[in-house]
Enzyme design. Structure first.
Site, short mmCIF file in Angstrom:
data_model
loop_
_atom_site.label_atom_id
_atom_site.label_comp_id
_atom_site.label_asym_id
_atom_site.label_seq_id
_atom_site.Cartn_x
_atom_site.Cartn_y
_atom_site.Cartn_z
CE LYS A 1 -0.30 -0.35 5.04
NZ LYS A 1 -1.13 -0.86 6.16
CE1 TYR B 1 12.63 31.73 6.84
CE2 TYR B 1 12.83 29.39 6.35
CZ TYR B 1 12.60 30.68 5.93
OH TYR B 1 12.34 30.93 4.62
C1 PLP Z 1 -0.35 -1.78 6.88
C2 PLP Z 1 -0.90 -3.08 7.33
C3 PLP Z 1 -0.08 -4.22 7.44
C4 PLP Z 1 1.42 -4.15 7.34
O1 PLP Z 1 1.91 -3.72 8.58
P1 PLP Z 1 3.49 -3.55 8.88
O2 PLP Z 1 3.52 -3.14 10.30
O3 PLP Z 1 3.97 -2.50 7.97
O4 PLP Z 1 4.14 -4.86 8.63
C5 PLP Z 1 -0.69 -5.42 7.71
N1 PLP Z 1 -2.02 -5.50 7.90
C6 PLP Z 1 -2.83 -4.43 7.83
C7 PLP Z 1 -4.27 -4.59 8.08
C8 PLP Z 1 -2.29 -3.18 7.57
O5 PLP Z 1 -3.09 -2.11 7.53
#
Ligand code: PLP
Length: 368
Positions: free
Chosen positions: A39, A259
């Site tokens: 994702k 800044y």
């Molecule tokens: C993002 C996600 C993962 C992956 O998690 P990591 O901690 O990056 O390994 C797995 N399951 C779900 C439902 C997620 O949203």
């Protein structure tokens, strides 16, 4: 001059490290199948480059958050199984069909909609069932799960590929939440029709075999984030971020840097200005806290991170390495993504997914 040589920051993404991490997770997961979470453009690293490497490393099943991410992944991998975590939102059935995506059904209503859809097409289409074992984010909680147990007609109309749940505290080995969620998941599984289970994220894999079931679902560890923060990182580093020095200054007290004049110069210092800033995902919270490296020499960030620039203390670095045009490490062997995240008061996930669009991206390894 070519655009890559002109660029003020280079993000190198090591695709061999991605494959190595996938293999490492496969051995850590015992016999469980390792699905990959890609994702958010593979956590900012570029799904188009990363996903084919994972497929060649043996990954057959992928998880994305959004339907559109699934559609994009389908154009890259014709044969992969693609699961969509955000689920079956109203009216999206045809998109799942057209692109052969598998919805993670997060509510009783989504189960019902998918069952109606299967009925209309006269096919038992695949779907995952998300049991919420304690996140209270997505998935079916106790009452909805009970309703599903009481009335299983809808489930009979589809093929449940995975029973899914997600851990809230997997990176905290000692948290009681882990075993509580495991118990709730196992209880729900025992009362629903038999289906394969997919439970652990990256950190969950390292909680032991009871957490791995039939398949696991790592994301961050594939990309080099430490899944076991209480012990040294077993994963290979995937990203290397270098910023270009565009100017240097000798500054003597009493002066300030940047800044808000938040850093006061106490004694004579050499400052290098590097062309990376918060517009590139180099978080402003790294102001006066982050560290760059000139080779092996520490060069702390002085003053605030600006939009396009940071200022670093290069007083200890050899002169020949700090001329304009030279690169310094912003994420590298001495300051890996987890260290940068800690300095920024965040997690490696946010550093990776925030990596900017202005970097020249150099993909190495991962040859077909
Ligand atoms: C993002 C996600 C993962 C992956 O998690 P990591 O901690 O990056 O390994 C797995 N399951 C779900 C439902 C997620 O949203």
């Amino acid at each position: 001059m070519s655009a890559p040589s002109r660029s003020c920051a280079v993000l190198t993404i090591d695709l061999d490290a991605v494959a190595t991490n996938y293999a490492h997770l496969s051995s850590a997961a015992g016999g469980a199948e390792v699905c990959a979470v890609v994702k958010a453009d593979a956590y900012g690293l570029g799904m188009a480059r990363v996903a084919p490497v994972l497929a060649r490393a043996g990954c057959k099943r992928f998880f994305v958050a959004l339907i559109d991410e699934g559609i994009a992944l389908r154009t890259l991998l014709a044969d992969a199984e693609i699961h969509v975590l955000n689920g079956l939102l109203p009216g999206t059935e045809a998109d799942f069909d057209e692109h052969r995506l598998i919805p993670v059904l997060n509510s009783r209503e989504q189960v019902h909609d998918w069952a109606r859809h299967c009925e209309r097409l006269g096919q038992r289409l695949p779907a995952d069932l998300h049991i919420d074992s304690g996140m209270n984010r997505l998935g079916m909680g106790a009452a909805e799960t009970q309703a599903l147990i009481n009335d299983q007609d809808d489930l009979g109309r589809m093929h449940v590929e995975f029973m899914v749940s997600h851990l809230a505290c997997a990176e905290e080995r000692e948290s009681a939440m882990n075993s509580e969620q495991l118990d709730r998941f196992n209880t729900a599984r025992a009362r629903l029709p038999a289906a394969a289970a997919c439970f652990a994220n990256s950190s969950g894999i390292f909680l032991g075999p009871a957490y791995c079931f039939d398949a696991v679902r790592p994301g961050c560890a594939i990309y080099g984030v430490n899944p076991t923060p209480d012990t040294p990182n077993q994963m290979s580093q995937v990203v290397h971020l270098q910023g270009k020095i565009v100017q240097t200054h000798d500054v003597d007290s009493p002066m300030s840097v940047g800044y808000g004049a938040t850093h006061r110069i106490e004694k004579k210092r050499k400052i290098a200005t590097v062309a990376v800033g918060y517009a590139d995902g180099y978080l402003r919270s790294l102001s006066n806290r982050g560290t760059a490296y000139v080779g092996d020499v520490r060069a702390p960030i002085l003053g605030r991170v600006s939009m396009d620039l940071i200022t670093i203390d290069v007083s200890d670095a050899p002169e020949r390495l700090i001329r304009p045009g030279h690169f310094v490490d912003l994420i590298g062997p001495h300051n890996p993504v987890d260290v940068v995240a800690e300095n920024a008061g965040t997690i490696g996930y946010e550093i990776l997914t925030g990596l900017g669009a202005r970097y020249h991206r150099d993909y190495v390894g991962g040859d077909a």
